[in-house]
Enzyme design. Sequence first.
Site, PDB file in Angstrom:
ATOM      1  CG  ASP A   1       1.123   5.519   5.110  1.00 19.01           C
ATOM      2  OD1 ASP A   1       1.039   4.877   6.170  1.00 19.01           O
ATOM      3  OD2 ASP A   1       2.125   6.178   4.790  1.00 19.01           O
TER       4      ASP A   1
ATOM      5  CE  LYS B   1      -0.418  -1.955   4.325  1.00 15.12           C
ATOM      6  NZ  LYS B   1      -0.032  -0.615   3.886  1.00 15.12           N
TER       7      LYS B   1
ATOM      8  N   GLY C   1       1.420   1.349  11.351  1.00 16.78           N
ATOM      9  CA  GLY C   1       0.463   1.818  12.344  1.00 16.78           C
ATOM     10  C   GLY C   1      -0.866   2.169  11.751  1.00 16.78           C
ATOM     11  CG  HIS C   2      -4.117   0.191  11.208  1.00 13.77           C
ATOM     12  ND1 HIS C   2      -3.276  -0.772  10.730  1.00 13.77           N
ATOM     13  CD2 HIS C   2      -5.082  -0.434  11.885  1.00 13.77           C
ATOM     14  CE1 HIS C   2      -3.716  -1.944  11.116  1.00 13.77           C
ATOM     15  NE2 HIS C   2      -4.807  -1.775  11.817  1.00 13.77           N
TER      16      HIS C   2
ATOM     17  CD  GLN D   1       6.342  -1.302   6.925  1.00 13.12           C
ATOM     18  OE1 GLN D   1       6.663  -2.475   6.782  1.00 13.12           O
ATOM     19  NE2 GLN D   1       5.970  -0.823   8.081  1.00 13.12           N
TER      20      GLN D   1
HETATM   21  P1  IMP Z   1      11.803   2.194   8.266  1.00 12.09           P
HETATM   22  O1  IMP Z   1      10.813   1.158   7.924  1.00 12.09           O
HETATM   23  O2  IMP Z   1      11.527   2.881   9.568  1.00 12.09           O
HETATM   24  O3  IMP Z   1      13.209   1.680   8.155  1.00 12.09           O
HETATM   25  O4  IMP Z   1      11.680   3.363   7.151  1.00 12.09           O
HETATM   26  C1  IMP Z   1      12.073   3.177   5.809  1.00 12.09           C
HETATM   27  C2  IMP Z   1      11.131   3.891   4.860  1.00 12.09           C
HETATM   28  O5  IMP Z   1       9.848   3.261   4.895  1.00 12.09           O
HETATM   29  C3  IMP Z   1      10.876   5.363   5.214  1.00 12.09           C
HETATM   30  O6  IMP Z   1      10.688   6.076   3.990  1.00 12.09           O
HETATM   31  C4  IMP Z   1       9.588   5.308   5.979  1.00 12.09           C
HETATM   32  O7  IMP Z   1       8.891   6.541   5.931  1.00 12.09           O
HETATM   33  C5  IMP Z   1       8.857   4.221   5.236  1.00 12.09           C
HETATM   34  N1  IMP Z   1       7.852   3.546   6.072  1.00 12.09           N
HETATM   35  C6  IMP Z   1       8.063   2.670   7.073  1.00 12.09           C
HETATM   36  N2  IMP Z   1       6.911   2.240   7.600  1.00 12.09           N
HETATM   37  C7  IMP Z   1       5.937   2.840   6.897  1.00 12.09           C
HETATM   38  C8  IMP Z   1       4.504   2.768   6.955  1.00 12.09           C
HETATM   39  O8  IMP Z   1       3.901   2.049   7.761  1.00 12.09           O
HETATM   40  N3  IMP Z   1       3.847   3.535   6.049  1.00 12.09           N
HETATM   41  C9  IMP Z   1       4.487   4.310   5.137  1.00 12.09           C
HETATM   42  N4  IMP Z   1       5.808   4.388   5.035  1.00 12.09           N
HETATM   43  C10 IMP Z   1       6.529   3.673   5.917  1.00 12.09           C
END
Ligand code: IMP
Length: 401
Positions: free
Chosen positions: A14, A17, A41-42, A205
Amino acid sequence: MKMADVVVGVQWGDEGKGKLVDRLAQDYDFVVRFQGGHNAGHTIVAKGHTYALHLIPSGVLYPQCKNVIGSGVVIALDALAQEIAPFDNLQGRLFVSERAHLILPYHQMLESRQEAQSAIGTTRKGIGPAYQDKIGRVGLRMGDLLQPKILQEKIATLAHLHDTSMLENYLHTYAPTIIPYIADTTRMLWEGVQEGKRILLEGAQGSMLDIDFGTYPFVTSSTTISAGACSGSGLSVKDIDKIIGVAKAYCTRVGNGPFPSEEKGAVGEWLREKGHEFGTTTQRARRCGYFDAVAVRYACRLNGCTELVLMKLDVLDGLEEILVCVGYEKEGQTISHMPHSLEGVKPLYKRFAGWTRSADACHFQDLPQAAQIYVNALEELVGVRISAISTSPKREKMILR
Ligand code: IMP
């Protein structure tokens, strides 16, 4: 020929990007996602429409741009079908790697059960379980959808491991929408390099969520650092030119896990409200805190960042004093490097005077003196040139240095 540039987040995701890639995409022939899935997501507002992009690369809004979902991405067919729907026709502009793995309904169910055991705070999109099957060598790949006999055999094998009762119906419903987009995207990118086309690799991420180098186990299940741009697209390291790191002028994290510079009081609340720090994918309130220079320096080294873009400087406008984490106290010792575990670590801060009204500036010299001092200090602490600073959500608003 070095035709490819990479954009990666150097915090916990977040970082902004989306805004940067959206701005850059107009100068590229290809925009490529290389890891993660619809956990990212954005939102992009263009021509009166609001598009919520989770899987489709941001280049989709520029007609000249080809958009690739690379081999390192995990794809839920229903999520992709839903995302494609608002566009008139993306054929010839969207390509999905035949090597990308599928997220299947039982992956999401499995994740709910896993989260009940040990809460990572995932997005519950089935990302981790889909990558588990990939690494376990039993995953379904997009290319399998083109070979019905092989697909049947694979599903029969999977039936020994998972509840596949909903699978046939699921594939039957969603695969026809996605099949026309499946392609050998690696060869397509190689040809692009050969023809001198420009390629932008869009990370999702952030580096501190990387499966190997992030705050394990509170991480996502993919390689989020620049190295993943190669393994998740089929380009080689020799193809990469710029590696652009993106950081917020403060720091946020969503989900569980260590966050040494987190502010749980009034400052955290201020950042959350002013920075609209609520998740695009899950709407969860993000945890907020001060810029962690140790983490960003570590991430920039991991990525090999050639430059850093600093986002949301204006969110700090109005704070009397701004802190920056410059080291950690761990078991009574002071350290300035990233330990393998951040558990129990306390932040050591350097203090900076605040400022008001950075948002009006169009040039670095127009920023309030205190803001210039802050940016210069971050650059020094991180050891990478800050090439641009964003002081507004608007696409065109970016201070170039
Ligand atoms: P997962 O990717 O759903 O397995 O989540 C694993 C960790 O990554 C969790 O702490 C999520 O909140 C974090 N996370 C996954 N995708 C994002 C993103 O796009 N932005 C911020 N944190 C993310």
